[in-house]
Design an enzyme around this catalytic site. Structure first.
Site, PDB file in Angstrom:
ATOM      1  N   GLY A 106      -8.505   2.496   3.302  1.00  0.00           N
ATOM      2  CA  GLY A 106      -7.561   3.504   2.852  1.00  0.00           C
ATOM      3  C   GLY A 106      -7.603   3.698   1.353  1.00  0.00           C
ATOM      4  N   ASN A 107      -6.571   4.353   0.855  1.00  0.00           N
ATOM      5  CA  ASN A 107      -6.509   4.673  -0.561  1.00  0.00           C
ATOM      6  C   ASN A 107      -6.351   3.428  -1.421  1.00  0.00           C
ATOM      7  OD1 ASN A 107      -6.282   6.400  -2.858  1.00  0.00           O
ATOM      8  ND2 ASN A 107      -4.054   6.148  -2.786  1.00  0.00           N
ATOM      9  N   GLY A 109      -6.580  -0.132  -0.049  1.00  0.00           N
ATOM     10  CA  GLY A 109      -7.282  -1.338   0.371  1.00  0.00           C
ATOM     11  C   GLY A 109      -7.952  -1.181   1.712  1.00  0.00           C
ATOM     12  N   LYS A 127      -3.888  -6.124   5.876  1.00  0.00           N
ATOM     13  CA  LYS A 127      -4.211  -5.148   4.841  1.00  0.00           C
ATOM     14  C   LYS A 127      -4.494  -5.907   3.552  1.00  0.00           C
ATOM     15  CE  LYS A 127      -2.730  -0.756   2.845  1.00  0.00           C
ATOM     16  NZ  LYS A 127      -1.754   0.351   2.935  1.00  0.00           N
ATOM     17  N   ASP A 222       4.777  10.816   3.210  1.00  0.00           N
ATOM     18  CA  ASP A 222       3.374  10.773   3.622  1.00  0.00           C
ATOM     19  C   ASP A 222       3.227  10.963   5.123  1.00  0.00           C
ATOM     20  OD1 ASP A 222       0.703  10.672   3.012  1.00  0.00           O
ATOM     21  OD2 ASP A 222       0.564   8.495   2.993  1.00  0.00           O
TER      22      ASP A 222
END
Length: 497
Positions: A106-107, A109, A127, A222
């Site tokens: 993802g953005n 990690g 994560k 989001d």
């Protein structure tokens, strides 16, 4: 996310954790989403060393307490408890985990599927964020996500089991959702869109999740299909909270007076306790108190999010609040219905111009729209109002949205027991039909079947059961148009006029 070949090298000692992954991964990309952010094909290498005897590596572990958690009896918490009890310091460490495969990037990690050593009946998602590779702004997003996750306790939101700080890595141990995300599910459907009843199911669960976030003062910012994960049982779970911001919430009880048509023996009693409308039908006044916990005073000037889901006030830069989530909710419902977002243009810039313009949402003409489509369109129109002060949900939040005819028939206290829709790409789960006929409910145990029989008999049976369990007598059974979140808070109280 499609994952290519992944090689796993296990370490030889439990006091060593040295896993290396070399994988080729591609983002969830498709032809119509070129304007969305995507990740190029890349090579990934991750290595950890977490030794008890090493002084150069600092490990900080926060294991979340489960004493008050609604899922405290499930296998995940049991596995965590066992691992921490066996640990020399009573804490969870990276050496207790075995990474199975890379799930996605993802953005901030990378996310890995993992299990606790010597416990293979509970899967987790780990994560991993490399803080050395992030800017100060993104580091603040990492901190915000950790704070938000530690607050959550809801069936449709992830559980944070542990927060580990190892060297320059931040690791969040959370729920694993094996059925992918709603965006990928959409790509498997004819026309990239879902049937109306399936849209109703997913939208209702997202609505309940947003209601909880707003009640604790979190504006999500989001919302999009990519961030709506699908659990093993087919229900949803929101993800990625790095773009959230927190605000104060002042819960209130609002009085609502409305007319209710009198039926049965009540009507035969004459007009002593009611009024007669122009059509000669007797009505009674019903006074209800609604619990509202909406961050109406929330304000931020940061322009963040996915461009197709940005609200007009967010683009203006003059400040935005809770209304951006209800705008995004309208965009989500539209995309689930039509397979594309309502203001999508030929480029990112044209999409943003369409959002910022004064033109209203338009609906495509489609064959065989089916029952409930008109109500769905009306809901979208009320959510995609350019002026946030006039947008549905901005004042009373989910309390108003739940009343919309599109959600008629939903028993909100039982929503997490509903059977997920049977759509292509989502494993079917056995369950019985919901009595409304609109949605299906999963009611497998005799105890749950008893609850359903009481509900089907009407308010009296359920009301007696609630009172026998010690519930306050002031709470009465609710009709289809009345709502509360039965998992956590009563959201409506009924009183006689």
């Amino acid at each position: 996310m499609d994952v290519g070949e992944t090689q796993l090298h296990r370490c030889t000692s439990d006091t060593d954790l040295d896993f290396s992954f070399n994988s080729t991964a591609t983002d969830r990309t498709f032809a119509s989403s070129s304007a969305r952010s995507s990740l190029a094909r890349s090579s990934l290498t991750l290595s950890f060393n977490d030794r008890l005897s090493t002084t150069s590596t600092t490990t900080t572990t926060t294991t979340i307490k489960n004493s008050l958690h609604h899922r405290k009896w499930d296998p995940h918490w049991s596995a965590i408890k066992t691992a921490t009890n066996l640990s020399t310091d009573g804490k969870l460490h990276l050496r207790h985990l075995k990474l199975l495969r890379h799930l996605g990037t993802g953005n901030l990690g990378r996310v890995f599927l993992c299990q606790l050593r010597d416990c293979n009946n509970a899967n987790f998602a780990l994560k991993v964020i490399d803080k050395d590779s992030l800017t100060n702004k993104k580091l603040s997003h990492v901190q915000m996500e950790g704070e938000i996750l530690s607050m959550l306790d809801h069936p449709f939101l992830p559980t944070l089991y542990a927060h580990l700080e190892v060297s320059h890595y931040t690791c969040l141990l959370i729920d694993y959702c094996p059925n992918g995300d709603l965006h990928s599910l959409l790509r498997k459907q004819p026309g990239n869109r879902l049937p109306v009843q399936a849209v109703k199911f997913f939208a209702a669960e997202v609505l309940v999740a947003l209601e909880y976030l707003h009640a604790v003062g979190v504006v999500y910012r989001d919302l999009k299909p990519e961030n709506i994960l699908l659990r093993e049982d087919g229900h949803i779970m929101l993800s990625d909270f790095d773009l959230c911001f927190k605000a104060d919430v002042v819960p209130t009880f609002d009085r609502r007076v409305h007319k209710k048509r009198m039926t049965g023996s009540t009507r035969r009693g004459g007009g002593c306790f009611g009024t007669v409308n122009r059509r000669g039908v007797e009505e009674e006044e019903v006074v209800e108190e609604e619990f509202v916990a909406e961050p109406t005073a929330a304000s931020s000037r940061s322009c963040v999010g996915t461009h197709e889901y940005l609200a007009p006030e967010l683009l203006s830069g003059n400040g935005h609040g809770n209304g951006v989530d209800w705008w995004a909710f309208g965009v989500l419902v539209y995309e689930l219905l039509y397979g594309m977002t309502p203001f999508k243009g030929g480029s990112k810039e044209s999409t943003l111009r369409n959002i910022a313009s004064s033109k209203h949402v338009t609906f495509r003409v489609m064959e065989g729209e089916g029952k409930g489509m008109e109500e769905a369109k009306d809901l979208v129109e009320k959510l995609l109002v350019k002026n946030p002060m006039q947008r549905l949900g901005c004042i009373k939040g989910a309390t108003d949205i739940k009343r919309h005819p599109f959600f008629d028939g939903i028993k909100w206290p039982l929503i997490r027991n509903y059977k997920p829709p049977e759509v292509r790409g989502l494993p079917a789960k056995k369950g019985k039909s919901h009595p409304s006929g609109h949605l299906l409910g999963s009611v497998s145990s005799p105890r749950r079947r008893g609850w359903w029989r009481l509900w089907k008999k009407g308010g009296s049976g359920l009301g007696n059961l609630l009172r026998s369990k010690g519930s306050s007598a002031r709470y009465y059974p609710l009709s289809n148009s009345q709502h509360y979140n039965g998992n956590y808070h009563h959201y409506k109280v009924r009183k006689s006029a």
